[in-house]
Design a protein around this motif. Structure first.
Motif, PDB file in Angstrom:
ATOM      1  N   ARG A 109      10.590  10.552   9.334  1.00 61.65           N
ATOM      2  CA  ARG A 109       9.560   9.580   8.777  1.00 61.65           C
ATOM      3  C   ARG A 109       8.839   8.879   9.640  1.00 61.65           C
TER       4      ARG A 109
ATOM      5  N   SER B 263       0.098  11.174   2.701  1.00 64.35           N
ATOM      6  CA  SER B 263      -0.519  10.234   3.309  1.00 64.35           C
ATOM      7  C   SER B 263      -0.851  10.804   4.674  1.00 64.35           C
TER       8      SER B 263
ATOM      9  N   ALA C  25       5.746  10.988  -0.343  1.00 66.54           N
ATOM     10  CA  ALA C  25       4.617  10.085   0.036  1.00 66.54           C
ATOM     11  C   ALA C  25       4.206  10.227   1.650  1.00 66.54           C
ATOM     12  N   SER C  26       5.302  10.429   2.449  1.00 70.18           N
ATOM     13  CA  SER C  26       4.912  10.666   3.978  1.00 70.18           C
ATOM     14  C   SER C  26       3.974  11.907   4.096  1.00 70.18           C
TER      15      SER C  26
ATOM     16  N   TYR D 173       0.735   5.527  -2.145  1.00 70.99           N
ATOM     17  CA  TYR D 173       0.744   6.902  -1.601  1.00 70.99           C
ATOM     18  C   TYR D 173       2.350   7.360  -2.012  1.00 70.99           C
ATOM     19  N   ARG D 174       3.087   6.612  -2.395  1.00 70.04           N
ATOM     20  CA  ARG D 174       4.239   7.117  -3.495  1.00 70.04           C
ATOM     21  C   ARG D 174       4.042   7.332  -4.494  1.00 70.04           C
TER      22      ARG D 174
ATOM     23  N   ARG E 175      -6.471   9.775   2.341  1.00 69.39           N
ATOM     24  CA  ARG E 175      -6.290   8.159   2.727  1.00 69.39           C
ATOM     25  C   ARG E 175      -7.928   7.744   2.364  1.00 69.39           C
TER      26      ARG E 175
ATOM     27  N   ASP F 105       4.963   9.577  10.514  1.00 68.78           N
ATOM     28  CA  ASP F 105       3.687   8.604  10.148  1.00 68.78           C
ATOM     29  C   ASP F 105       3.181   8.121  11.642  1.00 68.78           C
TER      30      ASP F 105
ATOM     31  N   GLY G 234       1.620  -2.092   5.142  1.00 68.22           N
ATOM     32  CA  GLY G 234       1.465  -0.599   5.409  1.00 68.22           C
ATOM     33  C   GLY G 234       1.528  -0.160   6.461  1.00 68.22           C
ATOM     34  N   ARG G 235       0.877   0.913   6.995  1.00 64.22           N
ATOM     35  CA  ARG G 235       0.822   1.386   8.316  1.00 64.22           C
ATOM     36  C   ARG G 235      -0.342   1.541   8.872  1.00 64.22           C
ATOM     37  N   ASP G 236      -1.318   1.414   8.513  1.00 64.64           N
ATOM     38  CA  ASP G 236      -2.636   1.386   8.853  1.00 64.64           C
ATOM     39  C   ASP G 236      -3.672   0.125   8.445  1.00 64.64           C
ATOM     40  N   ILE G 237      -3.017  -0.832   8.040  1.00 63.97           N
ATOM     41  CA  ILE G 237      -3.832  -2.212   7.500  1.00 63.97           C
ATOM     42  C   ILE G 237      -4.436  -2.812   8.648  1.00 63.97           C
TER      43      ILE G 237
ATOM     44  N   THR H  86       0.977  -1.372   0.038  1.00 63.80           N
ATOM     45  CA  THR H  86      -0.256  -0.052  -0.041  1.00 63.80           C
ATOM     46  C   THR H  86       0.820   1.167  -0.130  1.00 63.80           C
ATOM     47  N   GLY H  87       2.304   1.257   0.594  1.00 67.09           N
ATOM     48  CA  GLY H  87       3.053   2.250   0.455  1.00 67.09           C
ATOM     49  C   GLY H  87       3.224   2.708  -0.977  1.00 67.09           C
TER      50      GLY H  87
ATOM     51  N   ARG I 257       1.234  11.435  13.268  1.00 68.51           N
ATOM     52  CA  ARG I 257      -0.075  12.491  12.536  1.00 68.51           C
ATOM     53  C   ARG I 257      -1.319  11.759  13.189  1.00 68.51           C
TER      54      ARG I 257
HETATM   55  O1   DC Z   1       6.173   1.685   2.939  1.00 70.26           O
HETATM   56  P1   DC Z   1       6.782   2.948   2.122  1.00 70.26           P
HETATM   57  O2   DC Z   1       7.894   3.439   2.759  1.00 70.26           O
HETATM   58  O3   DC Z   1       6.449   2.608   0.826  1.00 70.26           O
HETATM   59  O4   DC Z   1       5.515   4.069   2.421  1.00 70.26           O
HETATM   60  C1   DC Z   1       5.788   5.503   2.185  1.00 70.26           C
HETATM   61  C2   DC Z   1       5.144   6.216   2.934  1.00 70.26           C
HETATM   62  O5   DC Z   1       3.567   6.048   2.686  1.00 70.26           O
HETATM   63  C3   DC Z   1       5.258   6.226   4.440  1.00 70.26           C
HETATM   64  O6   DC Z   1       6.098   7.413   4.868  1.00 70.26           O
HETATM   65  C4   DC Z   1       3.725   6.391   5.105  1.00 70.26           C
HETATM   66  C5   DC Z   1       2.744   6.312   3.983  1.00 70.26           C
HETATM   67  N1   DC Z   1       1.949   4.990   4.195  1.00 70.26           N
HETATM   68  C6   DC Z   1       0.772   5.238   4.990  1.00 70.26           C
HETATM   69  O7   DC Z   1       0.466   6.370   5.286  1.00 70.26           O
HETATM   70  N2   DC Z   1      -0.198   4.257   4.974  1.00 70.26           N
HETATM   71  C7   DC Z   1       0.279   3.004   4.289  1.00 70.26           C
HETATM   72  N3   DC Z   1      -0.697   2.100   4.422  1.00 70.26           N
HETATM   73  C8   DC Z   1       1.407   2.704   3.677  1.00 70.26           C
HETATM   74  C9   DC Z   1       2.011   4.006   3.428  1.00 70.26           C
END
Ligand code: DC
Length: 225
Positions: free
Chosen positions: A180, A103, A99-100, A38-39, A109, A184, A129-132, A34-35, A187
């Motif tokens: 970062r 996002s 991306a950060s 956002y990238r 989102r 992340d 990801g971060r919030d899956i 999922t990153g 936020r």
């Molecule tokens: O995992 P990554 O480094 O490719 O992610 C890039 C940015 O995207 C990371 O700094 C935070 C954001 N991100 C997010 O907010 N939620 C996700 N599910 C995945 C990534």
């Protein structure tokens, strides 16, 4: 009954994508990064000169560009921006910062959520990801929170950048990563945090093989439970 889903969250450089891809291959599931979504938006902002902190400008950009995610026959995920394959371009270090930034915008989102949920509705997935586990797939069959110390994560990212032919100084990589992480996790919108029912796997000091073995045993136990 339905499709299985595995959520793998954690900070940058914890090894999520490498490990999640291998877990998906071992289980025969689809790997979703999922990153990369956002990238792709971050890259669009970078190319158009849009400030990633400017919510209104980023939302306008999002409405004006086509972001597509496709899986090839080899199971590899590829990202497209207005039809162009940007799977390589989104890996550049400056894109990480963009991306950060993008996002952290709640509308971004919300807009990108359907794409992620839709994949899980139609496939067995390993999604990272971060919030899956907390937001995107709160009912995932297994949730893993993958971590490692900042120094170890920076070292891995540093090696990866070298191998890719885009080297950066270690101190620079560590500084970026710590910044970062703070962004992340700090936020307001879907911050990076461990879901209450996630299993934490810390891979500090573990080889890739050891990490994969630990991850697979946690996941197999969870899927079969
Ligand atoms: O995992 P990554 O480094 O490719 O992610 C890039 C940015 O995207 C990371 O700094 C935070 C954001 N991100 C997010 O907010 N939620 C996700 N599910 C995945 C990534």
């Amino acid at each position: 009954m339905g499709f299985k889903s595995i959520a793998i969250d954690g900070p940058a450089g914890a090894g999520k994508s490498t490990l999640a891809r291998q877990v998906a291959a071992a289980l025969g599931y689809l790997y979703v990064d999922t990153g990369a979504i956002y990238r792709t938006l971050g890259l669009a902002a970078l190319r158009r000169g849009v400030d990633p902190q400017d919510g209104a400008a980023v939302v306008a950009l999002l409405e004006d560009c086509a972001i597509d995610l496709r899986h090839g026959g080899d199971g590899m995920q590829r990202m497209y921006l207005n039809g162009e394959d940007v799977s390589q371009a989104i890996r550049l270090p400056e894109v990480s910062r963009y991306a950060s930034g993008v996002s952290a915008i709640p509308e971004v989102r919300a807009h990108l959520m359907d794409m992620q949920r839709d994949l899980a509705r139609r496939n067995d997935v390993v999604m990272d990801g971060r919030d899956i586990g907390t937001v995107v797939l709160p009912a995932a069959d297994v949730k893993v929170f993958l971590t490692a110390s900042p120094e170890e994560r920076a070292r891995r990212r540093w090696e990866e950048l070298q191998q890719r032919g885009t080297p950066e100084a270690y101190e620079e990589v560590l500084k970026d990563l710590v910044e970062r992480d703070a962004k992340d996790s700090g936020r307001a919108a879907a911050p990076l945090r461990r879901a209450e029912d996630a299993v934490e796997v810390d891979t500090t000091g573990c080889s890739l093989e050891e990490s994969l073995e630990r991850l697979l045993s946690v996941i197999r136990a969870g899927v079969l439970a």
